[in-house]
Design a protein around this motif. Structure first.
Motif, short mmCIF file in Angstrom:
data_model
loop_
_atom_site.label_atom_id
_atom_site.label_comp_id
_atom_site.label_asym_id
_atom_site.label_seq_id
_atom_site.Cartn_x
_atom_site.Cartn_y
_atom_site.Cartn_z
N GLY A 4 55.61 38.79 38.66
CA GLY A 4 55.59 40.18 39.44
C GLY A 4 54.79 41.22 38.74
N SER A 5 54.77 41.27 37.29
CA SER A 5 54.02 42.05 36.73
C SER A 5 52.38 42.01 36.94
N LEU A 6 51.93 40.72 36.96
CA LEU A 6 50.54 40.69 37.09
C LEU A 6 50.12 41.08 38.53
N ALA A 7 51.16 40.70 39.67
CA ALA A 7 50.77 40.97 41.07
C ALA A 7 50.71 42.44 41.20
N MET A 8 51.72 43.25 40.67
CA MET A 8 51.42 44.72 40.70
C MET A 8 50.31 45.38 40.56
N MET A 9 49.83 44.61 39.07
CA MET A 9 48.60 45.32 38.54
C MET A 9 47.36 45.19 39.65
N ALA A 10 47.34 43.89 40.16
CA ALA A 10 46.24 43.39 41.02
C ALA A 10 46.29 44.30 42.32
N ALA A 11 47.60 44.53 43.05
CA ALA A 11 47.66 45.32 43.92
C ALA A 11 47.28 46.84 43.81
N LEU A 12 47.67 47.34 42.72
CA LEU A 12 47.07 48.71 42.49
C LEU A 12 45.72 48.72 42.38
N GLY A 13 45.05 47.55 41.82
CA GLY A 13 43.48 47.66 41.76
C GLY A 13 42.85 47.50 42.98
N VAL A 14 43.30 46.56 43.98
CA VAL A 14 42.88 46.62 45.44
C VAL A 14 43.11 48.16 46.00
N ILE A 15 44.01 48.51 46.04
CA ILE A 15 44.14 50.11 46.68
C ILE A 15 43.38 50.89 45.96
N ARG A 16 43.18 50.87 44.56
CA ARG A 16 42.28 51.81 44.04
C ARG A 16 40.75 51.72 44.44
N LYS A 17 40.57 50.34 44.65
CA LYS A 17 39.08 50.21 45.15
C LYS A 17 38.88 50.77 46.58
N LEU A 18 40.00 50.65 47.44
CA LEU A 18 39.70 51.42 48.77
C LEU A 18 39.60 52.89 48.78
N THR A 19 40.59 53.52 47.92
CA THR A 19 40.34 55.06 47.71
C THR A 19 39.11 55.42 47.19
N SER A 20 38.78 54.54 46.04
CA SER A 20 37.48 55.17 45.33
C SER A 20 36.19 55.04 46.48
N THR A 21 36.47 53.92 47.31
CA THR A 21 35.28 53.75 48.29
C THR A 21 35.13 55.04 49.39
N ASP A 22 36.35 55.66 49.72
CA ASP A 22 36.70 56.78 50.39
C ASP A 22 35.89 57.98 49.79
N LEU A 23 36.35 58.12 48.37
CA LEU A 23 35.70 59.19 47.87
C LEU A 23 33.97 59.18 47.51
N GLN A 24 33.66 58.01 47.44
CA GLN A 24 32.17 58.00 47.43
C GLN A 24 31.38 58.10 48.61
N SER A 25 32.29 57.70 49.82
CA SER A 25 31.55 57.97 51.09
C SER A 25 31.66 59.53 51.37
N SER A 26 32.70 60.21 50.82
CA SER A 26 32.73 61.77 51.14
C SER A 26 31.62 62.52 50.42
N GLU A 27 31.57 61.80 49.27
CA GLU A 27 30.64 62.87 48.28
C GLU A 27 29.14 62.57 48.91
N ARG A 28 28.87 61.60 49.56
CA ARG A 28 27.52 61.29 50.35
C ARG A 28 27.53 62.09 51.58
#
Length: 440
Positions: free
Chosen positions: A416-440
């Protein structure tokens, strides 16, 4: 896709929890009534039989998750006609798959139960139970799917009513068939099939007016299979891991006698009812995530995930207090005997807390399945079922039945601990992609 995420999650999960409580309550009621016959072979038989049923139900659940997620994504993208055609076509394939699986399991029931460690009268009774219930697997799959479709269109109350119908039928028929007609375990099996049929009937009735189903067209079956299968197949593989791991635990516990198997069965049937809210989060947060993914509102995806984690933690805390204070009543209600008493007390005292980490795994898997990362959930679930279960339980079994439960709990903490850390990483990648797109 608008409004408070926490409110949306609470409403969807709350109504879903009531419905799931009704579904899991059917198994608990069956076990409760059978335990009052005071025949250890019968209580062990229903434990062995339902261990295999959980494997079947995981396939059904995976199919319903796939269809619900695919339909929810199309609805979020305002493609209502395509959603209707896809859902209708996939139902045909779904019924075919589950009917084949159910009949095959019934034919192989005696051999499969023997592998689990069932012997003597327990083996005979468990085989008879599966001969009745297994061919009716398409009914439970249809019930899950129709409820999932209702949640996909936001009709959480109607989805709840669908599953409550099955519980009501069980409450009425179980005492009549088991005690009134003296059918015993066979009566519980017949009651289970009739309850599933009632759930399907209620599902179709509650879907009227939403225009979400049409007469399936043959040419759409393969495109629907491809579209839904991309989510459903990994979801099936993911969901199969938990009951397969459970089969290993059941076999390990069978070494210690029927009382140990019966004690484990009490735990396995109380747990889903008590944690229905946690399981409902996986079915309720999924459509929310998929709809926001379709609408490209990635920030709300993270909010939904974090809300689900907070609600799950609260649920586990409440359940822990309940089990700790009510353990004497539980032992009395289910006529637990011998080694089973120690196992139930151990679960109520502290093992129940490990389900917080099981909850982390389930919520994370929901995020993976709805964010185009289904192989992550498959990997983590099978990691828990294999590396997170087998070595821990094998070592624990050397210390008796208590060691089996302890090993299972420790594996859940790691997975459970490992899965949660991986899920947060996937979500963080989505939101960071949004930030990069808005900066452009």
């Amino acid at each position: 896709m608008q409004g408070s995420i926490m409110r949306h999650v609470c409403i969807m999960a709350g109504t879903g929890a009531v419905g799931l409580m009704a579904v899991f309550g059917v198994d608990l009621l069956n076990y409760f009534y059978i335990s009052h016959l005071n025949q250890p072979a019968l209580t062990a038989a229903i434990a062995f039989a339902t261990s295999l049923s959980y494997v079947q139900n995981s396939v059904a659940l995976g199919l319903s998750i796939g269809l619900g997620a695919a339909t929810g994504r199309l609805i979020g993208a305002r493609k209502f006609t395509k959603a209707r055609n896809q859902a209708s076509a996939f139902l045909v394939l779904m019924v075919t798959i589950t009917l084949t699986l159910g009949v095959t399991t019934a034919l192989c029931a005696h051999w499969l139960l023997s592998l689990l460690g069932a012997r003597g009268e327990a083996l005979h009774q468990a085989t008879s139970f599966l001969h009745v219930t297994s061919p009716a697997l398409p009914l439970i799959c249809l019930g899950m799917t129709l409820s999932s479709l209702l949640r996909a269109v936001g009709a959480a109350g109607r989805a709840m009513r669908v599953t409550l119908t099955g519980a009501a039928v069980t409450i009425i028929l179980d005492p009549v068939l088991i005690f009134g007609l003296h059918l015993g375990l066979e009566g519980a099996a017949v009651s289970t099939v009739l309850a599933r049929a009632a759930i399907v009937s209620s599902g179709f009735l509650n879907l009227r007016g939403y225009d979400l189903l049409a007469w399936p067209r043959r040419q759409l079956i393969m495109p629907a299979a491809q579209a839904v299968g991309r989510i459903a197949l990994p979801a099936i593989a993911t969901n199969l891991a938990t009951p397969v791991g459970g089969l290993f635990v059941t076999r390990a516990m069978a070494r210690f006698g029927l009382d140990a198997v019966s004690g484990l069965a009490v735990i396995d049937r109380m747990m889903p009812v008590a944690f229905s809210f946690v399981f409902a989060l996986t079915g309720s947060v999924g459509p929310i995530i998929s709809q926001n993914l379709g609408a490209e509102q990635h920030g709300r995806i993270k909010d939904a995930f974090l809300c689900a984690l907070m609600l799950m933690g609260l649920c586990v805390g409440v359940a822990w207090v309940f089990f700790f204070t009510m353990q004497n009543l539980i032992l009395h209600l289910f006529h637990v005997q011998g080694i089973g008493v120690m196992l139930v007390r151990m679960f109520c005292d502290w093992v129940v807390a490990s389900y917080f980490f099981v909850g982390l795994l389930f919520v994370s898997n929901t995020a993976f399945n709805n964010l185009d990362c289904p192989l992550y959930s498959t990997g983590f679930n099978w990691g828990r079922a294999t590396l997170g279960t087998i070595p821990f339980v094998m070592v624990g079994a050397h210390y008796g039945p208590a060691g089996v439960l302890t090993g299972q709990a420790l594996g859940a903490v790691m997975s459970g601990s490992l899965a949660m850390m991986a899920a947060l990483g996937v979500i963080r990648k989505l939101t960071s992609t949004d930030l990069q797109s808005s900066e452009r």
